[in-house]
Motif scaffolding. Structure first.
Motif, PDB file in Angstrom:
ATOM      1  N   LYS A  94      32.961  41.715  87.248  1.00  0.00           N
ATOM      2  CA  LYS A  94      33.129  40.506  87.637  1.00  0.00           C
ATOM      3  C   LYS A  94      32.124  39.471  87.130  1.00  0.00           C
ATOM      4  N   ALA A  95      31.645  39.888  85.985  1.00  0.00           N
ATOM      5  CA  ALA A  95      30.617  39.108  85.500  1.00  0.00           C
ATOM      6  C   ALA A  95      31.238  37.593  84.973  1.00  0.00           C
ATOM      7  N   GLU A  96      30.098  36.544  85.390  1.00  0.00           N
ATOM      8  CA  GLU A  96      30.512  35.286  85.087  1.00  0.00           C
ATOM      9  C   GLU A  96      29.603  34.856  83.700  1.00  0.00           C
ATOM     10  N   PHE A  97      30.257  34.389  82.674  1.00  0.00           N
ATOM     11  CA  PHE A  97      29.842  34.242  81.430  1.00  0.00           C
ATOM     12  C   PHE A  97      29.265  32.694  81.141  1.00  0.00           C
ATOM     13  N   TRP A  98      28.017  32.564  80.487  1.00  0.00           N
ATOM     14  CA  TRP A  98      27.711  31.323  80.416  1.00  0.00           C
ATOM     15  C   TRP A  98      26.676  31.016  78.976  1.00  0.00           C
ATOM     16  N   THR A  99      26.626  30.231  78.546  1.00  0.00           N
ATOM     17  CA  THR A  99      25.787  29.872  77.277  1.00  0.00           C
ATOM     18  C   THR A  99      25.191  28.456  77.358  1.00  0.00           C
ATOM     19  N   GLY A 100      23.922  28.337  76.892  1.00  0.00           N
ATOM     20  CA  GLY A 100      23.295  26.980  76.821  1.00  0.00           C
ATOM     21  C   GLY A 100      22.395  27.139  75.444  1.00  0.00           C
ATOM     22  N   LEU A 101      22.082  25.837  75.106  1.00  0.00           N
ATOM     23  CA  LEU A 101      21.061  25.672  73.862  1.00  0.00           C
ATOM     24  C   LEU A 101      19.555  25.466  74.222  1.00  0.00           C
ATOM     25  N   ARG A 102      18.868  26.389  73.829  1.00  0.00           N
ATOM     26  CA  ARG A 102      17.463  26.598  74.278  1.00  0.00           C
ATOM     27  C   ARG A 102      17.086  25.601  73.114  1.00  0.00           C
ATOM     28  N   PRO A 103      16.112  24.686  73.438  1.00  0.00           N
ATOM     29  CA  PRO A 103      15.232  23.797  72.387  1.00  0.00           C
ATOM     30  C   PRO A 103      14.290  24.455  71.842  1.00  0.00           C
ATOM     31  N   THR A 104      14.471  25.286  70.668  1.00  0.00           N
ATOM     32  CA  THR A 104      13.236  25.974  70.141  1.00  0.00           C
ATOM     33  C   THR A 104      12.424  25.563  68.880  1.00  0.00           C
ATOM     34  N   THR A 105      11.413  25.641  69.013  1.00  0.00           N
ATOM     35  CA  THR A 105      10.266  25.200  67.837  1.00  0.00           C
ATOM     36  C   THR A 105      10.085  26.600  67.126  1.00  0.00           C
ATOM     37  N   PRO A 106       9.572  26.566  65.861  1.00  0.00           N
ATOM     38  CA  PRO A 106       9.444  27.760  64.958  1.00  0.00           C
ATOM     39  C   PRO A 106       8.433  28.603  65.770  1.00  0.00           C
ATOM     40  N   SER A 107       7.228  27.789  66.137  1.00  0.00           N
ATOM     41  CA  SER A 107       6.067  28.411  67.185  1.00  0.00           C
ATOM     42  C   SER A 107       6.287  28.992  68.432  1.00  0.00           C
ATOM     43  N   ASN A 108       7.640  28.407  69.073  1.00  0.00           N
ATOM     44  CA  ASN A 108       7.934  28.713  70.353  1.00  0.00           C
ATOM     45  C   ASN A 108       6.746  27.745  71.195  1.00  0.00           C
ATOM     46  N   VAL A 109       6.009  26.900  70.707  1.00  0.00           N
ATOM     47  CA  VAL A 109       5.161  26.055  71.355  1.00  0.00           C
ATOM     48  C   VAL A 109       5.730  24.655  71.556  1.00  0.00           C
ATOM     49  N   GLU A 168       4.884  36.681  73.767  1.00  0.00           N
ATOM     50  CA  GLU A 168       4.794  36.897  72.384  1.00  0.00           C
ATOM     51  C   GLU A 168       5.845  36.245  71.793  1.00  0.00           C
ATOM     52  N   PRO A 169       5.698  35.036  70.768  1.00  0.00           N
ATOM     53  CA  PRO A 169       6.440  34.392  70.141  1.00  0.00           C
ATOM     54  C   PRO A 169       7.507  35.050  69.279  1.00  0.00           C
ATOM     55  N   TRP A 170       8.512  34.524  69.112  1.00  0.00           N
ATOM     56  CA  TRP A 170       9.583  35.367  68.141  1.00  0.00           C
ATOM     57  C   TRP A 170       8.974  35.339  66.844  1.00  0.00           C
ATOM     58  N   ALA A 171       8.358  34.326  66.367  1.00  0.00           N
ATOM     59  CA  ALA A 171       7.734  34.556  65.124  1.00  0.00           C
ATOM     60  C   ALA A 171       6.577  35.391  64.993  1.00  0.00           C
ATOM     61  N   ASN A 172       6.574  36.486  64.504  1.00  0.00           N
ATOM     62  CA  ASN A 172       5.436  37.341  64.648  1.00  0.00           C
ATOM     63  C   ASN A 172       5.489  38.294  63.263  1.00  0.00           C
ATOM     64  N   PRO A 173       4.594  39.177  63.017  1.00  0.00           N
ATOM     65  CA  PRO A 173       4.775  39.853  61.549  1.00  0.00           C
ATOM     66  C   PRO A 173       5.968  40.787  61.332  1.00  0.00           C
ATOM     67  N   PHE A 208       9.697  28.789  60.717  1.00  0.00           N
ATOM     68  CA  PHE A 208       9.737  30.154  61.353  1.00  0.00           C
ATOM     69  C   PHE A 208       8.769  31.170  60.447  1.00  0.00           C
ATOM     70  N   LEU A 209       9.352  31.219  59.404  1.00  0.00           N
ATOM     71  CA  LEU A 209       8.582  32.351  58.382  1.00  0.00           C
ATOM     72  C   LEU A 209       7.160  32.127  58.163  1.00  0.00           C
ATOM     73  N   SER A 210       6.887  30.762  58.389  1.00  0.00           N
ATOM     74  CA  SER A 210       5.376  30.682  57.928  1.00  0.00           C
ATOM     75  C   SER A 210       4.613  30.733  59.028  1.00  0.00           C
ATOM     76  N   GLU A 211       5.185  30.835  60.509  1.00  0.00           N
ATOM     77  CA  GLU A 211       4.684  31.372  61.580  1.00  0.00           C
ATOM     78  C   GLU A 211       4.435  32.834  61.956  1.00  0.00           C
ATOM     79  N   CYS A 212       5.110  33.321  60.883  1.00  0.00           N
ATOM     80  CA  CYS A 212       5.143  34.854  61.024  1.00  0.00           C
ATOM     81  C   CYS A 212       3.860  35.732  60.612  1.00  0.00           C
ATOM     82  N   THR A 213       2.416  35.228  60.789  1.00  0.00           N
ATOM     83  CA  THR A 213       1.478  35.845  60.407  1.00  0.00           C
ATOM     84  C   THR A 213       0.621  36.367  61.700  1.00  0.00           C
TER      85      THR A 213
END
Length: 417
Positions: free
Chosen positions: A352-367, A53-58, A92-97
């Protein structure tokens, strides 16, 4: 044909493998000292066709507005004076239909199913070990509205051949007893038995080793700074290695640089609508084997995914649209710890949690962008967002077919920019 693959993450490395398998001479270039050390390093670990399910949804625009002022929100949009960010947000907003969301679900399910099959065949062929489990993925919902909202996307996925079953709390706990502490709060769940989990970094590095044994050349500690081109053809890639500038030349080139693909593509006049979504993960040792999960989980209300990686627990999620910084936001890190400790308090040694962050390469549609650019010898395999690990093998196999002039064996709309 000599092909230069730009990027040695899970997408670039799988691309190199499938290209060499089809007889090409392949060189991979990456700024890190080894494969899989950026976005592939500590991601959520899921091979998740069911996470389509894409992030962009109604329902997304209202949620994003509600989350704007919450530092620990699952999706945090922090406005910047950045035209690329605003272009991405408007798209992104235009993909939310409803219609576009259904189309994008189809794209991701088809690619995901194909990719999972390619991964399974590759694992069998090479005997790769990467803490993988074939126990399915269970999405659980502690918010009844979130569960109700998941039913229609689940029906669409089922129609596309994704065996995502709608189940109740009793069945969820039967499948994964580690959820018993919150059984009374589970409004509903879904389960996809064919989905998997595993360590993307271990997989990427193991496959890179096999690539090298097969003759692929990896140029590590090498920065890509630009391109040489004439008309609609690339002539070379400008690099910086150990303080020396030089130009690498090949017959064809594949752009697999994740979030940084868009920045480099602009030098060629290519407009890739990819923006980094900074994601977080925690990795903790198992504390109590009986309380720890084995089925990979998705906590949809909090947008977190849980994967068992041997004697480690990986929990990842949240997205922050705030430029290219990888600085840890401890508020968001602690929010993951707080939620996971609430869901299964005895499973991991949360202190004892090890924290990490990374950059996900995201398109507005998730495609993602997969296919040929308008440059005669430049191909794209980038923009996979949260599903790079899920889609990597299928994207690579399809891209290798496209390079060789064959039609890929997957129903997917391939890029042409």
């Amino acid at each position: 044909m000599h092909i230069l693959v730009l990027g040695a993450g899970v997408v670039g490395t799988t691309t190199a493998w499938f290209l060499q398998k089809q007889g090409h001479q392949v060189t991979v270039v990456d700024r890190q000292s080894r494969a899989g050390l950026e976005t592939s390093y500590a991601n959520g670990g899921q091979i998740s066709v069911s996470h389509a399910e894409p992030w962009a949804n109604p329902s997304a625009p209202l949620k994003v507005l509600k989350w704007l002022t919450k530092a620990d929100a699952p999706l945090l949009f922090k406005p910047r004076l950045d035209p690329a960010q605003w272009r991405w947000a408007l798209s992104f907003l235009s993909e939310c239909t409803s219609s576009k969301a259904a189309h994008n679900i189809r794209q991701m399910v088809n690619l995901g199913t194909y990719s999972r099959a390619q991964l399974q065949a590759l694992r069998k062929e090479l005997g790769l070990e990467y803490d993988h489990l074939e126990k399915g993925i269970l999405h659980f919902y502690t918010n009844p509205e979130e569960f109700d909202g998941a039913i229609e996307p689940t029906r669409i996925m089922q129609d596309l051949g994704c065996d995502r079953q709608i189940i109740d709390a009793n069945r969820a706990v039967e499948l994964e007893p580690a959820l018993n502490p919150i059984k009374h709060r589970i409004a509903g769940a879904t389960y996809t038995s064919e989905d998997e989990s595993g360590d993307a970094r271990k997989f990427t590095q193991a496959l890179a080793d096999r690539c090298q044994q097969a003759g692929v050349n990896f140029l590590y500690n090498t920065d890509i700074v630009g391109f040489d081109h004439a008309g609609e053809r690339l002539l070379g890639v400008q690099i910086l290695n150990a303080g020396h500038h030089e130009t690498l030349r090949a017959d064809s080139y594949v752009l697999c640089l994740g979030s940084f693909s868009a920045i480099l593509a602009r030098q060629l006049g290519l407009s890739l609508n990819i923006y980094p979504a900074k994601g977080y993960s925690i990795t903790v040792p198992v504390k109590n084997e009986e309380a720890a999960f084995n089925v990979s989980l998705t906590d949809d209300e909090y947008k977190l995914v849980y994967s068992r990686l041997g004697d480690r627990l990986r929990v990842a999620g949240t997205a922050e649209l705030n430029g290219y910084s990888r600085q840890l936001n401890l508020t968001r890190c602690r929010a993951i710890v707080r939620r996971t400790a609430e869901v299964m308090p005895e499973a991991g040694d949360w202190d004892k949690a090890e924290f990490w962050t990374g950059l996900r390469p995201t398109t507005p549609s998730n495609v993602p962008y997969i296919g040929k650019s308008h440059f005669a010898n430049l191909y794209l395999n980038t923009g996979h967002g949260t599903l790079g690990w899920t889609h990597s093998c299928g994207s690579a196999a399809a891209l290798a077919d496209i390079v060789d002039g064959r039609k890929p064996e997957v129903d997917f709309t391939f890029a042409g920019v």
